[in-house]
Motif scaffolding. Structure first.
Motif, PDB file in Angstrom:
ATOM      1  N   MET A   1       8.186  -6.506  95.303  1.00  0.00           N
ATOM      2  CA  MET A   1       7.539  -7.557  94.976  1.00  0.00           C
ATOM      3  C   MET A   1       6.643  -6.026  93.663  1.00  0.00           C
ATOM      4  SD  MET A   1       5.248  -8.329  98.295  1.00  0.00           S
ATOM      5  CE  MET A   1       3.816  -8.874  97.469  1.00  0.00           C
ATOM      6  N   ARG A   2       5.917  -6.523  92.990  1.00  0.00           N
ATOM      7  CA  ARG A   2       5.569  -5.924  91.434  1.00  0.00           C
ATOM      8  C   ARG A   2       4.203  -5.876  91.444  1.00  0.00           C
ATOM      9  NH1 ARG A   2       7.433  -9.249  86.539  1.00  0.00           N
ATOM     10  NH2 ARG A   2       9.816  -8.781  86.519  1.00  0.00           N
ATOM     11  N   ALA A   3       3.400  -4.599  91.053  1.00  0.00           N
ATOM     12  CA  ALA A   3       1.808  -4.328  91.418  1.00  0.00           C
ATOM     13  C   ALA A   3       1.324  -5.171  90.547  1.00  0.00           C
ATOM     14  CB  ALA A   3       1.802  -3.152  90.515  1.00  0.00           C
ATOM     15  N   GLU A   4       0.346  -6.185  90.579  1.00  0.00           N
ATOM     16  CA  GLU A   4      -0.511  -7.012  89.606  1.00  0.00           C
ATOM     17  C   GLU A   4      -1.124  -5.923  88.273  1.00  0.00           C
ATOM     18  OE1 GLU A   4      -1.473  -9.606  89.805  1.00  0.00           O
ATOM     19  OE2 GLU A   4      -0.261 -10.270  91.593  1.00  0.00           O
ATOM     20  N   GLY A   5      -1.365  -4.899  87.779  1.00  0.00           N
ATOM     21  CA  GLY A   5      -1.186  -4.456  86.749  1.00  0.00           C
ATOM     22  C   GLY A   5      -0.088  -3.953  86.191  1.00  0.00           C
ATOM     23  N   GLU A   6       1.122  -4.192  86.285  1.00  0.00           N
ATOM     24  CA  GLU A   6       2.759  -3.935  85.865  1.00  0.00           C
ATOM     25  C   GLU A   6       2.978  -5.609  85.015  1.00  0.00           C
ATOM     26  OE1 GLU A   6       5.239  -1.935  88.243  1.00  0.00           O
ATOM     27  OE2 GLU A   6       3.986   0.064  88.480  1.00  0.00           O
ATOM     28  N   ARG A   7       2.891  -6.072  85.405  1.00  0.00           N
ATOM     29  CA  ARG A   7       2.763  -7.909  84.720  1.00  0.00           C
ATOM     30  C   ARG A   7       2.723  -8.019  83.079  1.00  0.00           C
ATOM     31  NH1 ARG A   7       2.349 -13.033  87.927  1.00  0.00           N
ATOM     32  NH2 ARG A   7       2.564 -14.261  86.300  1.00  0.00           N
ATOM     33  N   GLY A   8       4.012  -8.360  82.407  1.00  0.00           N
ATOM     34  CA  GLY A   8       3.954  -8.287  81.253  1.00  0.00           C
ATOM     35  C   GLY A   8       4.513  -6.882  80.151  1.00  0.00           C
ATOM     36  N   SER A   9       4.635  -5.601  81.201  1.00  0.00           N
ATOM     37  CA  SER A   9       5.036  -4.159  81.100  1.00  0.00           C
ATOM     38  C   SER A   9       6.128  -4.094  80.193  1.00  0.00           C
ATOM     39  CB  SER A   9       4.684  -3.545  81.642  1.00  0.00           C
ATOM     40  OG  SER A   9       5.575  -3.717  83.070  1.00  0.00           O
TER      41      SER A   9
ATOM     42  N   THR B   1       7.033  -7.370  77.666  1.00  0.00           N
ATOM     43  CA  THR B   1       7.226  -7.160  77.104  1.00  0.00           C
ATOM     44  C   THR B   1       6.616  -7.016  75.981  1.00  0.00           C
ATOM     45  OG1 THR B   1       6.193  -9.683  78.119  1.00  0.00           O
ATOM     46  CG2 THR B   1       5.789  -9.496  75.853  1.00  0.00           C
ATOM     47  N   VAL B   2       5.689  -6.273  76.617  1.00  0.00           N
ATOM     48  CA  VAL B   2       5.064  -5.154  75.244  1.00  0.00           C
ATOM     49  C   VAL B   2       6.281  -3.762  75.555  1.00  0.00           C
ATOM     50  CG1 VAL B   2       3.062  -2.900  74.802  1.00  0.00           C
ATOM     51  CG2 VAL B   2       3.088  -5.033  76.790  1.00  0.00           C
ATOM     52  N   LEU B   3       7.174  -3.164  76.098  1.00  0.00           N
ATOM     53  CA  LEU B   3       8.106  -2.819  76.056  1.00  0.00           C
ATOM     54  C   LEU B   3       9.072  -3.050  75.083  1.00  0.00           C
ATOM     55  CD1 LEU B   3       8.553  -0.682  79.675  1.00  0.00           C
ATOM     56  CD2 LEU B   3       8.278   0.298  77.638  1.00  0.00           C
ATOM     57  N   ALA B   4       9.952  -4.641  74.948  1.00  0.00           N
ATOM     58  CA  ALA B   4      10.212  -4.954  73.894  1.00  0.00           C
ATOM     59  C   ALA B   4       9.839  -5.117  72.800  1.00  0.00           C
ATOM     60  CB  ALA B   4      10.395  -6.791  74.700  1.00  0.00           C
ATOM     61  N   ILE B   5       8.336  -5.300  72.576  1.00  0.00           N
ATOM     62  CA  ILE B   5       8.044  -6.006  71.964  1.00  0.00           C
ATOM     63  C   ILE B   5       7.880  -3.898  71.008  1.00  0.00           C
ATOM     64  CG2 ILE B   5       5.980  -5.991  69.904  1.00  0.00           C
ATOM     65  CD1 ILE B   5       5.560  -8.231  72.149  1.00  0.00           C
ATOM     66  N   ALA B   6       7.937  -3.102  71.260  1.00  0.00           N
ATOM     67  CA  ALA B   6       8.226  -2.000  71.101  1.00  0.00           C
ATOM     68  C   ALA B   6       9.314  -1.288  70.461  1.00  0.00           C
ATOM     69  CB  ALA B   6       7.302  -0.639  72.044  1.00  0.00           C
ATOM     70  N   ALA B   7      10.189  -1.392  71.153  1.00  0.00           N
ATOM     71  CA  ALA B   7      11.777  -1.541  70.899  1.00  0.00           C
ATOM     72  C   ALA B   7      11.241  -1.896  69.585  1.00  0.00           C
ATOM     73  CB  ALA B   7      12.790  -1.487  72.574  1.00  0.00           C
ATOM     74  N   ILE B   8      11.329  -3.248  69.478  1.00  0.00           N
ATOM     75  CA  ILE B   8      11.654  -4.186  67.970  1.00  0.00           C
ATOM     76  C   ILE B   8      11.447  -3.244  66.478  1.00  0.00           C
ATOM     77  CG2 ILE B   8      11.409  -6.544  66.758  1.00  0.00           C
ATOM     78  CD1 ILE B   8      11.576  -7.578  69.598  1.00  0.00           C
ATOM     79  N   ALA B   9       9.369  -2.874  66.839  1.00  0.00           N
ATOM     80  CA  ALA B   9       9.237  -2.437  66.206  1.00  0.00           C
ATOM     81  C   ALA B   9       9.869  -1.088  65.368  1.00  0.00           C
ATOM     82  CB  ALA B   9       7.679  -1.906  66.510  1.00  0.00           C
ATOM     83  N   VAL B  10       9.890  -0.240  66.923  1.00  0.00           N
ATOM     84  CA  VAL B  10      11.255   0.747  66.142  1.00  0.00           C
ATOM     85  C   VAL B  10      12.408   0.659  65.624  1.00  0.00           C
ATOM     86  CG1 VAL B  10      12.871   3.066  67.335  1.00  0.00           C
ATOM     87  CG2 VAL B  10      10.027   2.621  67.743  1.00  0.00           C
ATOM     88  N   ILE B  11      13.240  -0.076  65.805  1.00  0.00           N
ATOM     89  CA  ILE B  11      14.198  -0.774  64.978  1.00  0.00           C
ATOM     90  C   ILE B  11      13.791  -1.448  63.902  1.00  0.00           C
ATOM     91  CG2 ILE B  11      16.302  -2.268  65.383  1.00  0.00           C
ATOM     92  CD1 ILE B  11      16.467  -2.346  68.138  1.00  0.00           C
ATOM     93  N   LEU B  12      13.163  -1.732  63.879  1.00  0.00           N
ATOM     94  CA  LEU B  12      12.786  -2.471  62.582  1.00  0.00           C
ATOM     95  C   LEU B  12      12.095  -1.019  61.742  1.00  0.00           C
ATOM     96  CD1 LEU B  12      10.244  -5.920  63.285  1.00  0.00           C
ATOM     97  CD2 LEU B  12      12.526  -5.173  62.365  1.00  0.00           C
ATOM     98  N   ALA B  13      11.562  -0.723  61.875  1.00  0.00           N
ATOM     99  CA  ALA B  13      10.605   1.164  61.186  1.00  0.00           C
ATOM    100  C   ALA B  13      12.100   1.539  60.678  1.00  0.00           C
ATOM    101  CB  ALA B  13      10.149   1.813  62.107  1.00  0.00           C
ATOM    102  N   VAL B  14      13.404   1.971  61.871  1.00  0.00           N
ATOM    103  CA  VAL B  14      14.319   2.633  61.456  1.00  0.00           C
ATOM    104  C   VAL B  14      15.121   1.824  60.817  1.00  0.00           C
ATOM    105  CG1 VAL B  14      17.054   3.477  62.613  1.00  0.00           C
ATOM    106  CG2 VAL B  14      14.531   4.174  63.423  1.00  0.00           C
ATOM    107  N   THR B  15      15.296   0.362  60.672  1.00  0.00           N
ATOM    108  CA  THR B  15      16.379  -0.354  59.338  1.00  0.00           C
ATOM    109  C   THR B  15      15.567  -0.062  58.669  1.00  0.00           C
ATOM    110  OG1 THR B  15      16.959  -1.678  61.313  1.00  0.00           O
ATOM    111  CG2 THR B  15      17.054  -2.438  59.242  1.00  0.00           C
ATOM    112  N   ALA B  16      14.278  -0.203  57.876  1.00  0.00           N
ATOM    113  CA  ALA B  16      13.535   0.022  56.343  1.00  0.00           C
ATOM    114  C   ALA B  16      13.954   1.144  55.633  1.00  0.00           C
ATOM    115  CB  ALA B  16      12.205  -0.180  56.451  1.00  0.00           C
TER     116      ALA B  16
END
Length: 120
Positions: free
Chosen positions: A7-15, A17-32
């Motif tokens: 069971m997930r804790a209610e406060g971790e719901r959607g985390s 997505t945030v990690l995926a967006i952060a990973a994509i941002a890092v990949i885009l910055a390194v690519t640029a």
């Protein structure tokens, strides 16, 4: 019944997505950043090749292998190679040329010198 460990804790719901967006941002910055570095290297190589060819063309004029004026010939060769002439000097039989290639608000510059063997 679902075990508590699954069971997930209610406060971790959607985390995820945030990690995926952060990973994509890092990949885009390194690519640029990689694209900027590769582009600068390419501009530097174009400037070097243009300067080498232009210096040789100017030296051919100085020693009488080609007609014309050394710096005018050097400028024609530099422009044919996609660069601009920064500087051209003739000292005896030695021609020194600087080629300039603009890139990302800056300039890649390269200096080349050509003349008969033993004159440099």
């Amino acid at each position: 019944m679902i075990p508590r460990s699954c069971m997930r804790a209610e406060g971790e719901r959607g985390s995820g997505t945030v990690l995926a967006i952060a990973a994509i941002a890092v990949i885009l910055a390194v690519t640029a950043a990689a694209m900027l570095v590769c582009g600068a290297w390419s501009a530097r190589q174009r400037a070097a090749h243009a300067a080498d060819a232009a210096a040789l063309a100017g030296a051919d004029v100085v020693v009488g292998r080609a007609p014309g004026e050394p710096c005018a010939q050097a400028e024609r060769v530099i422009r044919a190679n996609g660069a601009a002439l920064g500087d051209c000097t003739v000292a005896g039989v030695v021609v020194q040329v600087t080629a300039v290639v603009p890139y990302a608000g800056s300039q890649a510059r390269s200096l080349a010198r050509a003349g008969p063997p033993g004159t440099g």
